[in-house]
Design a protein around this motif. Structure first.
Motif, short mmCIF file in Angstrom:
data_model
loop_
_atom_site.label_atom_id
_atom_site.label_comp_id
_atom_site.label_asym_id
_atom_site.label_seq_id
_atom_site.Cartn_x
_atom_site.Cartn_y
_atom_site.Cartn_z
N PHE A 77 0.95 -1.33 0.06
CA PHE A 77 -0.09 -0.04 0.06
C PHE A 77 0.90 1.14 0.16
CE2 PHE A 77 -2.75 3.37 2.13
CZ PHE A 77 -3.75 2.96 1.47
N TRP A 80 -1.22 -0.71 -4.21
CA TRP A 80 -1.81 -1.85 -4.37
C TRP A 80 -0.98 -3.01 -5.24
CZ3 TRP A 80 -6.16 -3.31 -1.68
CH2 TRP A 80 -6.73 -1.99 -1.01
N VAL A 108 -3.88 -9.39 -3.65
CA VAL A 108 -3.76 -7.71 -3.64
C VAL A 108 -4.73 -7.18 -5.28
CG1 VAL A 108 -2.78 -5.51 -3.65
CG2 VAL A 108 -2.06 -7.51 -2.22
N PRO A 112 -9.36 -2.15 -6.00
CA PRO A 112 -9.88 -2.70 -4.64
C PRO A 112 -11.38 -2.13 -4.38
CG PRO A 112 -8.31 -0.87 -3.95
CD PRO A 112 -8.41 -0.97 -5.54
#
Length: 455
Positions: A77, A80, A108, A112
């Motif tokens: 992060f 991503w 991942v 998202p």
């Protein structure tokens, strides 16, 4: 039934239930220091938000003599994308500043949202169970950092098995955000999701959050006020401080010494609403030609912001900066900008605000006047309505033309941090609360029958 584990334990024996159903914890009165296990989906070397604060807390506790371990995925992060040299499918163990860090596999997604976001959280919650169980066998406390709230399920189950106390620390109300930001849209699941969240939260021994309004929201979710605690984020005033000479920092980042810089620095996701700042930059081209908007960050919203600003000569993009460069970056600004999506503002307290204030610069924020962010920024900057690019541009242009006002507001921002949000004060208060809760846990539970017999 007593559960026995091989090896040394910090708890002499497993918890048992009194006749009244109340759990008895059988470790020595006031035992301190303790062993703590943190279960978090974000951790160092990630540079933003939850990861940075969780790592700082763990390292502080380890330096204070506590035994600290972290169960987390590899860093991914805000890009991503799992970062080199880590692998998303691999278990690994490392030690970072006296903290034992156990990395667990995670899936991942590039975008998202929706079901992908649920699967991403579930992939780590499931893969982390073996490591969490191994670490919790000898733990006094299991800490769950939200997000991800899905971590609460295995953490509570394992803590019940091993006898550890449980502490949930809420950085974001993930379930509220999922529905308000429309990551989850099926309304038929909404009532079930909130009921399950409340039921799980009420199973924790302690539930803390980072602002007064967020603690109040815990009470709305039926968490016993006696179990809640205000644990705000903090800023290290030695690491982030005003610099006398900012010319060197500006040269390092390629910023003109004559520009008035309006800076946004942080992750670029949906809740940051960075498109409002880009639109404001378009307005500023005509109203304040000496203002340069600098956007420093990474995340799913970066590419969209670049496309929107492709014809704006007054917008510059920078990558996220390592910790050693952060103070220089924040000091290169004349004005800090904090934008938020109105749908998310009730459920988060942006940690980036503290660094902005500690640098001794004024802040322009999109916020409601009665919100936590609004009340803080009103003391040291200007608040404007959510989503209003024209109002944001006017506020930036106003401060750009008022150097004395910028200086006064910046000094006030720094003073607010020093008064109540410094790292030393917040972390010392946390250690005191941890010691108090640990000592309270060691108090023997007295059954009503016992109390009657003694009287």
């Amino acid at each position: 039934m007593r559960i026995r584990f091989a090896g040394k334990r910090s708890l002499p024996r497993a918890p048992r239930r009194s006749l009244s159903g109340r759990r008895k914890l059988c470790f020595p009165r006031g035992r301190f220091p303790v062993k703590l296990v943190f279960h978090s989906i974000f951790y160092a070397p990630e540079l933003t938000g939850v990861a940075r604060y969780t790592a700082a807390l763990c390292e502080h506790l380890a330096a204070a003599g506590h035994r600290v371990s972290v169960v987390c995925p590899p860093p991914y992060f805000p890009q991503w994308k799992v970062q080199e040299p880590y692998r998303g499918w691999k278990y690994a163990t490392e030690r970072i500043r006296d903290v034992k860090v156990r990395r667990c596999p995670i899936w991942v997604p590039r975008q998202p949202a929706g079901i992908r976001r649920l699967l991403y959280g579930a992939s780590f919650a499931l893969s982390s169970i073996p490591c969490l169980l191994a670490e919790s066998v000898s733990a006094d406390w299991v800490f769950v950092i939200e997000p991800s709230f899905l971590n609460a399920i295995p953490a509570l189950a394992i803590a019940a098995l091993t006898g550890a106390r449980t502490w949930l620390h809420v950085q974001d109300f993930e379930v509220d955000l999922a529905f308000s930001m429309r990551h989850l849209r099926q309304s038929r699941w909404r009532r079930f999701a909130f009921a399950m969240e409340s039921w799980l939260m009420r199973r924790f021994d302690v539930v803390s959050s980072i602002s007064g309004s967020m603690v109040h929201h815990l009470h709305v979710k039926s968490v016993d006020p006696a179990r809640t605690w205000l644990f705000p984020n903090w800023v290290d005033l030695n690491e982030i401080c005003p610099l006398e000479d900012t010319a060197g920092a500006r040269r390092r980042f390629g910023i003109s010494p004559d520009s008035i810089v309006a800076l946004f620095s942080g992750s670029l996701g949906a809740k940051q609403a960075i498109d409002v700042l880009v639109d404001a930059a378009g307005v500023l081209r005509g109203e304040a030609k000496n203002v340069e908007v600098v956007i420093c960050g990474e995340g799913p919203g970066l590419e969209r912001a670049r496309v929107m600003a492709r014809n704006y000569a007054n917008v510059r993009f920078l990558p996220l900066q390592p910790p050693e460069q952060l103070n220089g970056l924040l000091n290169a600004a004349d004005i800090h900008v904090l934008t938020q999506d109105s749908r998310a503002s009730k459920f988060v307290m942006p940690s980036k605000l503290l660094g902005m204030m500690a640098s001794g610069r004024p802040v322009v924020a999109t916020a409601e006047p009665d919100s936590e962010v609004g009340r803080i920024v009103a003391q040291c900057g200007i608040i404007v309505p959510h989503g209003n690019a024209a109002a944001l541009a006017r506020a930036i242009a106003h401060l750009a033309g008022e150097p004395e006002k910028r200086k006064a507001l910046g000094e006030r921002a720094r003073a607010v941090c020093a008064a109540s949000l410094s790292a030393g004060k917040i972390l010392a208060a946390f250690e005191q609360e941890l010691a108090r809760r640990t000592a309270c846990a060691a108090e023997p539970a007295i059954d009503p029958e016992d109390r009657g017999a003694r009287s």
